[in-house]
Design a protein around this motif. Structure first.
Motif, PDB file in Angstrom:
ATOM      1  N   SER A 117      90.843  36.506   1.505  1.00 34.01           N
ATOM      2  CA  SER A 117      92.188  36.167   1.038  1.00 34.01           C
ATOM      3  C   SER A 117      93.157  36.085   2.208  1.00 34.01           C
ATOM      4  N   ILE A 118      93.113  37.093   3.087  1.00 32.42           N
ATOM      5  CA  ILE A 118      94.015  37.132   4.239  1.00 32.42           C
ATOM      6  C   ILE A 118      93.742  35.967   5.178  1.00 32.42           C
ATOM      7  N   THR A 119      92.456  35.705   5.415  1.00 33.81           N
ATOM      8  CA  THR A 119      92.089  34.617   6.335  1.00 33.81           C
ATOM      9  C   THR A 119      92.548  33.263   5.793  1.00 33.81           C
ATOM     10  N   SER A 120      92.339  33.029   4.489  1.00 38.44           N
ATOM     11  CA  SER A 120      92.759  31.760   3.904  1.00 38.44           C
ATOM     12  C   SER A 120      94.282  31.643   3.833  1.00 38.44           C
ATOM     13  N   LEU A 121      94.945  32.766   3.580  1.00 33.47           N
ATOM     14  CA  LEU A 121      96.409  32.738   3.599  1.00 33.47           C
ATOM     15  C   LEU A 121      96.919  32.373   4.986  1.00 33.47           C
ATOM     16  N   ALA A 122      96.209  32.876   6.010  1.00 36.96           N
ATOM     17  CA  ALA A 122      96.646  32.632   7.387  1.00 36.96           C
ATOM     18  C   ALA A 122      96.345  31.214   7.846  1.00 36.96           C
ATOM     19  N   THR A 123      95.240  30.655   7.363  1.00 37.85           N
ATOM     20  CA  THR A 123      94.812  29.345   7.848  1.00 37.85           C
ATOM     21  C   THR A 123      95.058  28.216   6.853  1.00 37.85           C
ATOM     22  N   GLY A 124      95.230  28.559   5.559  1.00 37.77           N
ATOM     23  CA  GLY A 124      95.460  27.546   4.542  1.00 37.77           C
ATOM     24  C   GLY A 124      94.218  26.771   4.158  1.00 37.77           C
ATOM     25  N   THR A 125      93.038  27.304   4.456  1.00 33.30           N
ATOM     26  CA  THR A 125      91.812  26.573   4.143  1.00 33.30           C
ATOM     27  C   THR A 125      90.739  27.504   3.610  1.00 33.30           C
ATOM     28  N   SER A 126      90.166  27.140   2.475  1.00 30.01           N
ATOM     29  CA  SER A 126      89.053  27.917   1.909  1.00 30.01           C
ATOM     30  C   SER A 126      87.750  27.568   2.606  1.00 30.01           C
ATOM     31  N   TRP A 127      87.558  26.288   2.934  1.00 28.31           N
ATOM     32  CA  TRP A 127      86.318  25.864   3.584  1.00 28.31           C
ATOM     33  C   TRP A 127      86.161  26.532   4.946  1.00 28.31           C
ATOM     34  N   SER A 157      86.037  33.764  -4.208  1.00 25.96           N
ATOM     35  CA  SER A 157      87.260  34.158  -4.916  1.00 25.96           C
ATOM     36  C   SER A 157      88.391  34.432  -3.934  1.00 25.96           C
ATOM     37  N   GLY A 158      88.098  35.181  -2.875  1.00 26.99           N
ATOM     38  CA  GLY A 158      89.117  35.480  -1.874  1.00 26.99           C
ATOM     39  C   GLY A 158      89.579  34.242  -1.135  1.00 26.99           C
ATOM     40  N   ALA A 159      88.616  33.388  -0.759  1.00 23.41           N
ATOM     41  CA  ALA A 159      88.965  32.177  -0.010  1.00 23.41           C
ATOM     42  C   ALA A 159      89.858  31.252  -0.827  1.00 23.41           C
ATOM     43  N   TYR A 160      89.563  31.127  -2.116  1.00 26.35           N
ATOM     44  CA  TYR A 160      90.356  30.218  -2.946  1.00 26.35           C
ATOM     45  C   TYR A 160      91.689  30.830  -3.361  1.00 26.35           C
ATOM     46  N   PHE A 161      91.763  32.163  -3.432  1.00 27.20           N
ATOM     47  CA  PHE A 161      93.076  32.781  -3.661  1.00 27.20           C
ATOM     48  C   PHE A 161      94.008  32.465  -2.501  1.00 27.20           C
ATOM     49  N   GLY A 162      93.526  32.682  -1.271  1.00 30.16           N
ATOM     50  CA  GLY A 162      94.354  32.414  -0.098  1.00 30.16           C
ATOM     51  C   GLY A 162      94.707  30.953   0.025  1.00 30.16           C
ATOM     52  N   TYR A 198      94.501  38.107  -9.976  1.00 32.78           N
ATOM     53  CA  TYR A 198      94.031  38.804  -8.776  1.00 32.78           C
ATOM     54  C   TYR A 198      93.852  40.299  -9.038  1.00 32.78           C
ATOM     55  N   VAL A 199      94.759  40.894  -9.802  1.00 37.93           N
ATOM     56  CA  VAL A 199      94.631  42.319 -10.148  1.00 37.93           C
ATOM     57  C   VAL A 199      93.356  42.542 -10.961  1.00 37.93           C
ATOM     58  N   ILE A 200      93.108  41.678 -11.935  1.00 40.81           N
ATOM     59  CA  ILE A 200      91.880  41.784 -12.741  1.00 40.81           C
ATOM     60  C   ILE A 200      90.652  41.675 -11.846  1.00 40.81           C
ATOM     61  N   VAL A 201      90.679  40.717 -10.930  1.00 41.22           N
ATOM     62  CA  VAL A 201      89.538  40.478 -10.037  1.00 41.22           C
ATOM     63  C   VAL A 201      89.318  41.672  -9.117  1.00 41.22           C
ATOM     64  N   ILE A 202      90.383  42.256  -8.610  1.00 44.70           N
ATOM     65  CA  ILE A 202      90.266  43.444  -7.751  1.00 44.70           C
ATOM     66  C   ILE A 202      89.543  44.557  -8.492  1.00 44.70           C
ATOM     67  N   ILE A 203      89.929  44.785  -9.739  1.00 46.21           N
ATOM     68  CA  ILE A 203      89.291  45.844 -10.536  1.00 46.21           C
ATOM     69  C   ILE A 203      87.805  45.546 -10.734  1.00 46.21           C
ATOM     70  N   LEU A 204      87.491  44.300 -11.046  1.00 44.21           N
ATOM     71  CA  LEU A 204      86.093  43.931 -11.279  1.00 44.21           C
ATOM     72  C   LEU A 204      85.239  44.131 -10.033  1.00 44.21           C
ATOM     73  N   TYR A 205      85.745  43.704  -8.867  1.00 42.78           N
ATOM     74  CA  TYR A 205      84.964  43.852  -7.640  1.00 42.78           C
ATOM     75  C   TYR A 205      84.896  45.306  -7.192  1.00 42.78           C
ATOM     76  N   PHE A 434      84.907  35.400  -9.970  1.00 43.12           N
ATOM     77  CA  PHE A 434      85.763  35.748 -11.097  1.00 43.12           C
ATOM     78  C   PHE A 434      87.110  35.017 -11.079  1.00 43.12           C
ATOM     79  N   LEU A 435      87.739  34.965  -9.930  1.00 48.83           N
ATOM     80  CA  LEU A 435      89.067  34.362  -9.847  1.00 48.83           C
ATOM     81  C   LEU A 435      89.055  32.916 -10.305  1.00 48.83           C
ATOM     82  N   ASN A 436      87.970  32.223 -10.001  1.00 43.67           N
ATOM     83  CA  ASN A 436      87.935  30.772 -10.204  1.00 43.67           C
ATOM     84  C   ASN A 436      87.832  30.362 -11.661  1.00 43.67           C
ATOM     85  N   TYR A 437      87.384  31.258 -12.538  1.00 43.43           N
ATOM     86  CA  TYR A 437      87.373  30.875 -13.953  1.00 43.43           C
ATOM     87  C   TYR A 437      88.270  31.763 -14.814  1.00 43.43           C
TER      88      TYR A 437
END
Length: 459
Positions: A117-127, A157-162, A198-205, A434-437
């Protein structure tokens, strides 16, 4: 020939033509979507001529469509400069470095989610995140005995959140451009649905992490990356100031363009102070992007990024897509397509659900993430206006349904990329992403309850 309103079948020819050309180009030839989109515009233009519109009127539609996206095109261009300068300054490397410090064995899945999540937020890219940090985390997960599909699900999930929440992301800029709002308003509105998800996903993971994360943690790959970052950059918490300032600007509802520009200036100052970069290096990084040459493939792939030129792919696709949408809207083809659908939509919730369902369907029929935002966005824009709904409701639905579900389709370009990088198919990692669906489901629930669905302020 006198012009008239197009019939449904005529407008459908434009959409079907685009679907066929795009599908053949992307699936069979692995081509980029730009030329197919232009060909789709040509088909829409021919249909418009058949209906009775002259070329000048069709051209005006294309220009009006592009004009709607000009603010986002400017923002995308500045963001390209921002990424290059921030890497040169050590801002992005510092964000990645401190992100790795949160990793521990029992919460590996949660740590993988947060790091990506942090990396994608910083770079703007999931790929880019999955192709670099994600590969390292997959190796660590394997050492822990965590099933590969589960680890891949957390990483994605983290990459696409960011990616979804970063003002640096191309899709995060494309969605508001299509809907008719600005990127900061769009990001703030997405916090309601994506934040809860994201809160739901955090709990699940966190729960899954205690189930799977009982092995010995191998830190060699992570330490290699951290040491490589320290060798190439001066790492300091002070380098987190520029992103914090930009985030503060978002929270204070400051205009996007000056806020991002201020982030560029702060990054340039820190590049000179902390990395001893001269003006030429900073300008080059802003235009051509930063080129990492540490010798570490993981680091070099992650940090060779940014620059104004890197955004031309997204800028040109945005222009081509808005040309297509502009023709359909100006010549009445969009209205002809939507009439049968809109007759059955009796509430705001059903409109939002239809938008998200259309995004998912587009990801399956036109297997390209950008198209899943552009086509439904142009199709439903008028319906949102007629209902008095703020355009940010549409832009949020486009991202909640389009951006993050693309990776769940095995034949979509996003799903194919993840399979090639992580070695796990979308069928296998899909249930664990989880985040994606969950996010689309939360967004539909919000739509039917009316929670955070905002009307246009008439004043």
């Amino acid at each position: 020939m006198a012009k008239r309103k197009p019939y449904f079948y005529e407008a459908f020819i434009s959409i079907a033509g685009l679907i066929i050309i795009m599908g053949i180009s992307l699936v069979k030839f692995n081509a980029d979507p730009h030329i197919p989109m232009l060909l789709g515009s040509a088909i829409a233009g021919v249909v418009a001529v058949k209906v009775g519109y002259d070329w000048k009127y069709i051209e005006q539609g294309m220009i009006e469509g592009i004009t709607q996206a000009l603010q986002s095109i400017i923002i995308l261009t500045i963001i390209g400069v921002l990424i290059g300068v921030w890497i040169q300054a050590g801002v992005v490397p510092s964000m990645i470095y401190y992100g790795f410090n949160i990793l521990s064995p029992k919460i590996f899945l949660l740590g993988a989610l947060l790091i990506c999540s942090i990396t994608s937020l910083a770079t703007g890219t999931s790929w880019g995140t999955v192709g670099t940090v994600g590969i390292a985390l997959m190796g660590i997960g394997q050492g822990l005995g965590i099933p590969a599909p589960v680890a891949a699900g957390a990483i994605i999930s983290g990459a696409y959140f960011g990616d979804k929440m970063s003002p640096l992301s191309d899709t995060t800029n494309l969605a508001p451009a299509v809907a008719g709002t600005d990127v900061f308003t769009h990001v703030r509105h997405m916090l309601y649905t994506t934040g809860v998800t994201y809160v739901i996903v955090i709990i699940l993971y966190l729960v899954l992490g205690f189930k799977f994360g009982s092995g010995e943690m191998t830190f060699s790959t992570i330490n290699e990356i951290k040491e490589g970052l320290e060798a190439q950059f001066f790492i300091s918490p002070l380098l987190l100031i520029p992103p914090l300032v930009v985030i503060t600007c978002v929270a204070l509802k400051a205009p996007a363009i000056p806020s991002i520009t201020f982030g560029v200036i702060l990054g340039a100052v820190e590049a000179a102070i902390f990395q001893k970069a001269d003006l030429g290096m900073i300008i080059t990084a802003g235009y051509s992007g930063y080129v990492s040459e540490t010798g570490s493939q993981l680091i070099d792939e992650l940090l060779t990024a940014g620059g104004m030129t890197a955004m031309m792919y997204s800028v040109s696709l945005t222009i081509a897509a808005m040309m297509f949408g502009g023709i359909l809207e100006k010549t009445g083809q969009m209205e002809a397509l939507m009439k049968p659908v809109l007759k059955r939509l009796k509430s705001d919730g059903s409109l939002i659900a239809a938008t998200i369902a259309s995004c998912v369907a587009t990801n399956m029929m036109l297997p390209e993430q950008y198209i899943s935002i552009v086509v439904p966005g142009r199709m439903y824009a008028d319906a949102y206006r007629e209902r008095g709904l703020h355009p940010k409701n549409l832009s949020r639905a486009l991202e909640d349904g389009g951006t993050i579900t693309s990776v769940l389709v095995p034949w979509n370009t996003c799903g194919a990329f993840m399979k090639s990088i992580l070695g796990i198919s979308a069928v296998a990692y899909g249930p664990w992403a989880f985040l994606n669906y969950i996010n689309p489901i939360v967004s539909i629930i919000y739509g039917f309850t009316g929670f955070t669905i905002e009307k246009i302020d008439k004043t």
